[in-house]
Design an enzyme around this catalytic site. Sequence first.
Site, PDB file in Angstrom:
ATOM      1  N   GLN A   1       4.568   9.190   7.371  1.00 11.91           N
ATOM      2  CA  GLN A   1       3.664  10.068   6.620  1.00 11.91           C
ATOM      3  C   GLN A   1       4.103  11.526   6.754  1.00 11.91           C
ATOM      4  O   GLN A   1       4.110  12.272   5.770  1.00 11.91           O
ATOM      5  CB  GLN A   1       2.223   9.891   7.106  1.00 11.91           C
ATOM      6  CG  GLN A   1       1.663   8.508   6.764  1.00 11.91           C
ATOM      7  CD  GLN A   1       0.276   8.264   7.301  1.00 11.91           C
ATOM      8  OE1 GLN A   1      -0.359   9.153   7.879  1.00 11.91           O
ATOM      9  NE2 GLN A   1      -0.225   7.049   7.135  1.00 11.91           N
TER      10      GLN A   1
ATOM     11  N   LYS B   1      -4.632   6.046  14.601  1.00 11.79           N
ATOM     12  CA  LYS B   1      -4.762   5.401  13.286  1.00 11.79           C
ATOM     13  C   LYS B   1      -6.236   5.468  12.852  1.00 11.79           C
ATOM     14  O   LYS B   1      -6.982   6.294  13.354  1.00 11.79           O
ATOM     15  CB  LYS B   1      -4.238   3.961  13.354  1.00 11.79           C
ATOM     16  CG  LYS B   1      -2.758   3.865  13.717  1.00 11.79           C
ATOM     17  CD  LYS B   1      -1.876   4.450  12.645  1.00 11.79           C
ATOM     18  CE  LYS B   1      -0.406   4.315  12.990  1.00 11.79           C
ATOM     19  NZ  LYS B   1       0.456   4.949  11.990  1.00 11.79           N
TER      20      LYS B   1
ATOM     21  N   SER C   1       6.851   9.048  12.367  1.00 15.30           N
ATOM     22  CA  SER C   1       5.811   9.014  11.333  1.00 15.30           C
ATOM     23  C   SER C   1       6.406   9.159   9.941  1.00 15.30           C
ATOM     24  O   SER C   1       6.924  10.216   9.580  1.00 15.30           O
ATOM     25  CB  SER C   1       4.780  10.123  11.557  1.00 15.30           C
ATOM     26  OG  SER C   1       3.926  10.186  10.428  1.00 15.30           O
TER      27      SER C   1
ATOM     28  N   LYS D   1       0.828  -1.217   0.000  1.00 10.95           N
ATOM     29  CA  LYS D   1       0.000   0.000   0.000  1.00 10.95           C
ATOM     30  C   LYS D   1       0.857   1.261   0.000  1.00 10.95           C
ATOM     31  O   LYS D   1       0.592   2.208  -0.739  1.00 10.95           O
ATOM     32  CB  LYS D   1      -0.944  -0.037   1.211  1.00 10.95           C
ATOM     33  CG  LYS D   1      -1.811   1.194   1.376  1.00 10.95           C
ATOM     34  CD  LYS D   1      -3.050   0.911   2.195  1.00 10.95           C
ATOM     35  CE  LYS D   1      -2.795   0.714   3.668  1.00 10.95           C
ATOM     36  NZ  LYS D   1      -2.430   1.940   4.404  1.00 10.95           N
TER      37      LYS D   1
ATOM     38  N   ASP E   1       1.705  -1.107  11.973  1.00 11.34           N
ATOM     39  CA  ASP E   1       0.368  -1.537  11.550  1.00 11.34           C
ATOM     40  C   ASP E   1       0.081  -2.983  11.943  1.00 11.34           C
ATOM     41  O   ASP E   1      -1.036  -3.475  11.728  1.00 11.34           O
ATOM     42  CB  ASP E   1       0.224  -1.386  10.030  1.00 11.34           C
ATOM     43  CG  ASP E   1       0.247   0.073   9.602  1.00 11.34           C
ATOM     44  OD1 ASP E   1       0.015   0.957  10.454  1.00 11.34           O
ATOM     45  OD2 ASP E   1       0.501   0.333   8.412  1.00 11.34           O
TER      46      ASP E   1
ATOM     47  N   GLY F   1      -5.088   7.850   5.662  1.00 10.54           N
ATOM     48  CA  GLY F   1      -4.168   8.829   6.245  1.00 10.54           C
ATOM     49  C   GLY F   1      -2.965   9.049   5.345  1.00 10.54           C
ATOM     50  O   GLY F   1      -2.526  10.188   5.132  1.00 10.54           O
TER      51      GLY F   1
ATOM     52  N   ARG G   1      -8.936  12.220  12.356  1.00  9.86           N
ATOM     53  CA  ARG G   1      -7.490  12.032  12.610  1.00  9.86           C
ATOM     54  C   ARG G   1      -6.743  13.368  12.539  1.00  9.86           C
ATOM     55  O   ARG G   1      -7.123  14.283  11.813  1.00  9.86           O
ATOM     56  CB  ARG G   1      -6.922  11.024  11.604  1.00  9.86           C
ATOM     57  CG  ARG G   1      -7.513   9.640  11.820  1.00  9.86           C
ATOM     58  CD  ARG G   1      -7.091   8.655  10.772  1.00  9.86           C
ATOM     59  NE  ARG G   1      -5.678   8.289  10.857  1.00  9.86           N
ATOM     60  CZ  ARG G   1      -5.088   7.455  10.015  1.00  9.86           C
ATOM     61  NH1 ARG G   1      -5.771   6.911   9.015  1.00  9.86           N
ATOM     62  NH2 ARG G   1      -3.817   7.149  10.157  1.00  9.86           N
TER      63      ARG G   1
ATOM     64  N   ARG H   1       2.778   5.962  -3.238  1.00  5.38           N
ATOM     65  CA  ARG H   1       3.933   6.770  -3.670  1.00  5.38           C
ATOM     66  C   ARG H   1       4.168   6.646  -5.167  1.00  5.38           C
ATOM     67  O   ARG H   1       4.623   7.596  -5.811  1.00  5.38           O
ATOM     68  CB  ARG H   1       5.171   6.356  -2.870  1.00  5.38           C
ATOM     69  CG  ARG H   1       5.116   6.839  -1.402  1.00  5.38           C
ATOM     70  CD  ARG H   1       6.071   6.055  -0.522  1.00  5.38           C
ATOM     71  NE  ARG H   1       6.194   6.576   0.837  1.00  5.38           N
ATOM     72  CZ  ARG H   1       5.311   6.350   1.823  1.00  5.38           C
ATOM     73  NH1 ARG H   1       4.222   5.651   1.600  1.00  5.38           N
ATOM     74  NH2 ARG H   1       5.526   6.844   3.044  1.00  5.38           N
TER      75      ARG H   1
HETATM   76  O1  S3P Z   1       3.949   6.229   5.093  1.00  3.21           O
HETATM   77  C1  S3P Z   1       3.171   5.269   4.996  1.00  3.21           C
HETATM   78  O2  S3P Z   1       2.911   4.719   3.901  1.00  3.21           O
HETATM   79  C2  S3P Z   1       2.539   4.766   6.225  1.00  3.21           C
HETATM   80  C3  S3P Z   1       3.014   5.154   7.440  1.00  3.21           C
HETATM   81  C4  S3P Z   1       2.453   4.717   8.730  1.00  3.21           C
HETATM   82  O3  S3P Z   1       1.734   5.809   9.288  1.00  3.21           O
HETATM   83  P1  S3P Z   1       2.448   6.931  10.225  1.00  3.21           P
HETATM   84  O4  S3P Z   1       3.412   7.654   9.408  1.00  3.21           O
HETATM   85  O5  S3P Z   1       1.310   7.811  10.671  1.00  3.21           O
HETATM   86  O6  S3P Z   1       3.055   6.161  11.347  1.00  3.21           O
HETATM   87  C5  S3P Z   1       1.516   3.535   8.579  1.00  3.21           C
HETATM   88  O7  S3P Z   1       0.749   3.382   9.741  1.00  3.21           O
HETATM   89  C6  S3P Z   1       0.618   3.665   7.378  1.00  3.21           C
HETATM   90  O8  S3P Z   1      -0.184   2.520   7.213  1.00  3.21           O
HETATM   91  C7  S3P Z   1       1.412   3.817   6.108  1.00  3.21           C
HETATM   92  C1  PEP Z   2      -2.565   3.243   9.399  1.00  3.72           C
HETATM   93  C2  PEP Z   2      -2.869   2.751   8.203  1.00  3.72           C
HETATM   94  O1  PEP Z   2      -3.154   3.479   7.090  1.00  3.72           O
HETATM   95  P1  PEP Z   2      -3.366   5.037   6.866  1.00  3.72           P
HETATM   96  O2  PEP Z   2      -2.660   5.799   7.956  1.00  3.72           O
HETATM   97  O3  PEP Z   2      -2.836   5.294   5.509  1.00  3.72           O
HETATM   98  O4  PEP Z   2      -4.848   5.294   6.910  1.00  3.72           O
HETATM   99  C3  PEP Z   2      -2.878   1.280   7.981  1.00  3.72           C
HETATM  100  O5  PEP Z   2      -2.995   0.884   6.805  1.00  3.72           O
HETATM  101  O6  PEP Z   2      -2.808   0.481   8.930  1.00  3.72           O
END
Ligand code: S3P
Ligand code: PEP
Length: 448
Positions: free
Chosen positions: A176, A354, A174, A28, A327, A101, A129, A33
């Site tokens: 993200q 999350k 994080s 995912k 996760d 997210g 969130r 990306r």
């Molecule tokens: O960068 C990513 O693709 C992700 C980062 C994680 O979140 P956080 O950056 O909020 O920890 C993860 O929980 C999410 O499922 C995917």
């Molecule tokens: C936290 C997750 O995803 P996202 O933050 O992209 O919603 C996940 O896939 O467990």
Amino acid sequence: MSAHGEPIPMTSAKGGPLTGEAHVPGDKSISHRSLILGAMAVGETRVSGLLEGQDVLDTGRAMQAFGAEVVNHGGGNWSVHGVGVGGFAEPSQVIDCGNSGTGVRLIMGAMATSPITATFTGDASLNGRPMGRVTDPLALFGTQSYGRKGGRLPMTLVGAKSPVPVRYTVPMPSAQVKSAVLLAGLNAPGDTVVIEKEATRDHSERMLAGFGATVTLDETREGRVITLSGQPELKPQTITVPRDPSSAAFPVCAGLVAEGSDVLVPGIGLNPTRAGLFTTLQEMGADLTFENMREEGGEPVADLRARFSDTMKGIEVPPERAASMIDEYPVLSVVAACATGKTVMRGVKELRVKESDRIDAMARGLEACGVTVEEDEDTFIVHGMGAGGVPGGGTCATHLDHRIAMSFMVLGFAAQRPVRIDDGGPIATSFPIFEDLMRGLGAHISRD
Ligand SMILES: O=C(O)C1=C[C@@H](OP(=O)(O)O)[C@@H](O)[C@H](O)C1
Ligand SMILES: C=C(OP(=O)(O)O)C(=O)O
């Protein structure tokens, strides 16, 4: 509720052993990306093995709204005709990122340094969130944001007209947030520097370099210092998305807890920033082996073999491992319930922000199935009941959270009585073939 429909209650139950091969879908994180960086490159990026889960499809639609051409050629093959760094058009509709997210935070970063305005929204989970963790660093580039109280969606971002590069230390582990800052840095002149105290998944750094950006990494006492040179021309790529270790976790853990099972999950990426669960399971005494270890696209890959393990023991999961398995804690807590002794998970407060508060969701659902748990803000402890020892019989609330839904489905394969979830709809966000794949291994899953 499922993303756009009625709730889909589901029940899983103990049956015969789970056996056979489980081919899980594409990663995912890498799928999001691929579409976003493809949209920021000049020319056509080709992607095979893209995860066609709702989260990624929503990101694809968003890239179209910003002016990229995103085409589905069938069979997991997609192409993205990018508009170049700084080339995003202003979208004429609200960008709906659904449940994702990763989608919304990365896209906010990608548009934040272009002179355009965009409004973002999502489902009830995503709109609850925190987005301040992204809009705070984006403000340093000159981006303005107008959201609901507490930095919640719906939110409008006004991209910086004359962005300045930024040096930012990410306050929480994080990927993200790190990625949003790096993507924003693409259209700022000069060097953008992101510092993370703990390593998080490094797909953005690797893929930015793959698309031709200059990205350097220094491991210092401050942490990982990542420097990106702004305003590169990104070159389109041909990407084969590896299978998702976070999805692999479900058939792997199901194989460990369902009596008599022997499950092979081929071709799983074992990037160290993602593979913490598998190390943890081995430390618990799981019969989990890595077969046919190889390198693909510069990443370690293996076929995972999980066999029923009736002597697993609870452990203290090292908190410094949390980011590499963030996760996977929900499904780990299911395995912990089927082990003997206590499994202690510390340093896990990120789980509370999350798709749901995952500590609370797992705690309540496990209790409903007869398992004793303890929790505080940053800690989750599961008291194991041994193989075959979990009573089950509960209905678990999934709170629009795919990982909670799949975790309780796995518990049902091992518990004495069936386990029900109030809504399996969100599973389609990350693992749309979950039900069919598990049934193919012999699992008993039914819809009410
Ligand atoms: O960068 C990513 O693709 C992700 C980062 C994680 O979140 P956080 O950056 O909020 O920890 C993860 O929980 C999410 O499922 C995917
Ligand atoms: C936290 C997750 O995803 P996202 O933050 O992209 O919603 C996940 O896939 O467990």
